[in-house]
Design an enzyme around this catalytic site. Sequence first.
Site, PDB file in Angstrom:
ATOM      1  N   SER A   1       0.849  -1.188   0.000  1.00  0.00           N
ATOM      2  CA  SER A   1       0.000   0.000   0.000  1.00  0.00           C
ATOM      3  C   SER A   1       0.883   1.237   0.000  1.00  0.00           C
ATOM      4  O   SER A   1       2.111   1.141   0.042  1.00  0.00           O
ATOM      5  CB  SER A   1      -0.898   0.013   1.237  1.00  0.00           C
ATOM      6  OG  SER A   1      -0.124   0.399   2.359  1.00  0.00           O
ATOM      7  N   LYS A   2       0.236   2.370  -0.026  1.00  0.00           N
ATOM      8  CA  LYS A   2       0.961   3.647  -0.074  1.00  0.00           C
ATOM      9  C   LYS A   2       1.973   3.788   1.058  1.00  0.00           C
ATOM     10  O   LYS A   2       2.950   4.506   0.924  1.00  0.00           O
ATOM     11  CB  LYS A   2      -0.036   4.805  -0.002  1.00  0.00           C
ATOM     12  CG  LYS A   2      -0.820   4.977  -1.277  1.00  0.00           C
ATOM     13  CD  LYS A   2      -1.328   6.414  -1.408  1.00  0.00           C
ATOM     14  CE  LYS A   2      -1.964   6.650  -2.749  1.00  0.00           C
ATOM     15  NZ  LYS A   2      -3.251   5.937  -2.896  1.00  0.00           N
TER      16      LYS A   2
END
Length: 508
Positions: free
Chosen positions: A254-255
């Site tokens: 994820s980010k």
Amino acid sequence: MQIRDRYAPSPTGLQHIGGIRTALFNYLFAKSQGGTFILRLEDTDRTRFDPSFVQNLYDTFEWLGIKWDEGPDVGGAAGPYIQSERFELYKKYADELIEKDKAYYCFCSAERLDKIREEREAARSSETGYDRHCRSISPTEAAERVKAGEAYTIRLKIPLGESTKFHDHLLGDIEWKNDDVNPDPVLLKSDGFPTYHLANIVDDHLMGITHVLRAQEWLSSTPLHVIMYAAFGWEHPEYCHLPMVMGQDGKKLSKRHGATSIDEFRRQGYIPEALLNYVALLGASYEEGKDIYTLDELAARFSLDKLNKAPAIFDYKKLEWYNGQYIRMKSDEELAELCLPYAVEAGLFGAGPGSVVPGPIASSQGKVPSPEQRSTFTAAMPLIKERLVFLHEATEKLGYLFSEPAIPAAEEFIPKKADLQQAVSLLRMGRDLVKPLAEAADDASAESLIKDWAEKNKVKLGDLMMPLRAAITGARVSPPLFGSLRILGAEKSLARVEKALAALNTAR
Ligand code: GLU
Ligand code: ZN
């Protein structure tokens, strides 16, 4: 068997690593089998749809150099390949299931469904999903209510008390109790739109999809899909659920881990081949000791048997390594071409609007280079190629070739164990060397020239080069000095040295 597989994204977000991994594996599988790779847009969720995401999809795959054999933009016999252009079809198939008594009308209002959810939450019940309230309505009554204009959805009538089996290429035989499958999910919504499940399997069937390779997060939908295939009396495709892509902490990528959207990687200065090469190895192994593969080489080697079951760990450092490798494989011209948009964008050739660079790095902030600047830029590639990790780094590393660098502080000119006085006399020697160095045929002749000089004048080679480097490049650490002198030419280089000498003289 003629293999047909597909990438079926929902355009509700930017293309990211997980998505292109799925697309790439489908592409490679089809290519490896002489099959057909299809793009299908699953845009049934109109609330989250945005045309810019469709554009992003096309831009991303064009940049990556991956082409589908059939798809919305290239056509094909099984089209249309956009689900919103196929809506009538889904209604027909939902009706067919009603007729076969494999589906039923549900008249529950949104309020009623909300209420059940709330009640369950309050009671901390583990039950989820629909309570099958309308399953017992007789078909005649239901048909009458529909005729009378009552709003309805169509739900799948999951056969209870049985279990559903299917084989997954990676995970083996899988068996689910039907009672544990999402209870009687909606196939057709009250506005006549299909849900993902209905559209997905109708299209896979009509498009002749033989293999479904998709991320493991879809595994829980598969029993439901297998039940639907059976309800229609169709054969289901073969399944291969791809392992999750994780960050190095073992959590879903994820980010928090870094860039995940392909636009971000592009902005960061990745080369598409490097990204593809790395992603192709996420959860797959080919040949021992071989890291670099072209797309064709991958297609020649791909096989479902080479996929790993374990989650794939995304290693940003390894990806950087790949980028460096691909940078070094480029010719100077190619590399310049690749680095140029970043340099323009950062204003290397002057500020102000001028260029329109395609892709996500475009905001047309900088001027396009003049032909002369452009050839300087290309000529400078050998100076930085070995050390470049990202394409945008060329801008920063080569700034001194396009505008005069600020003269560094006096300390920057002073070699170890020397003083300002000595630095000035070293730089004076350097001044005499500028012309012959700038006109030397290559690094080797420049080097022997300066070495001789240093010996003759009884100074250390490094001590002679340091102040000269600071004057020419504006920094103690810089791309190679000899190449810089050749590119700048004697005249400009001399002017820089004079300026530095003047500054040092006032510093004394
Ligand atoms: N539309 C789904 C997605 O966004 C497709 C899943 C599948 O491949 O069946 O990934
Ligand atoms: Zn109902």
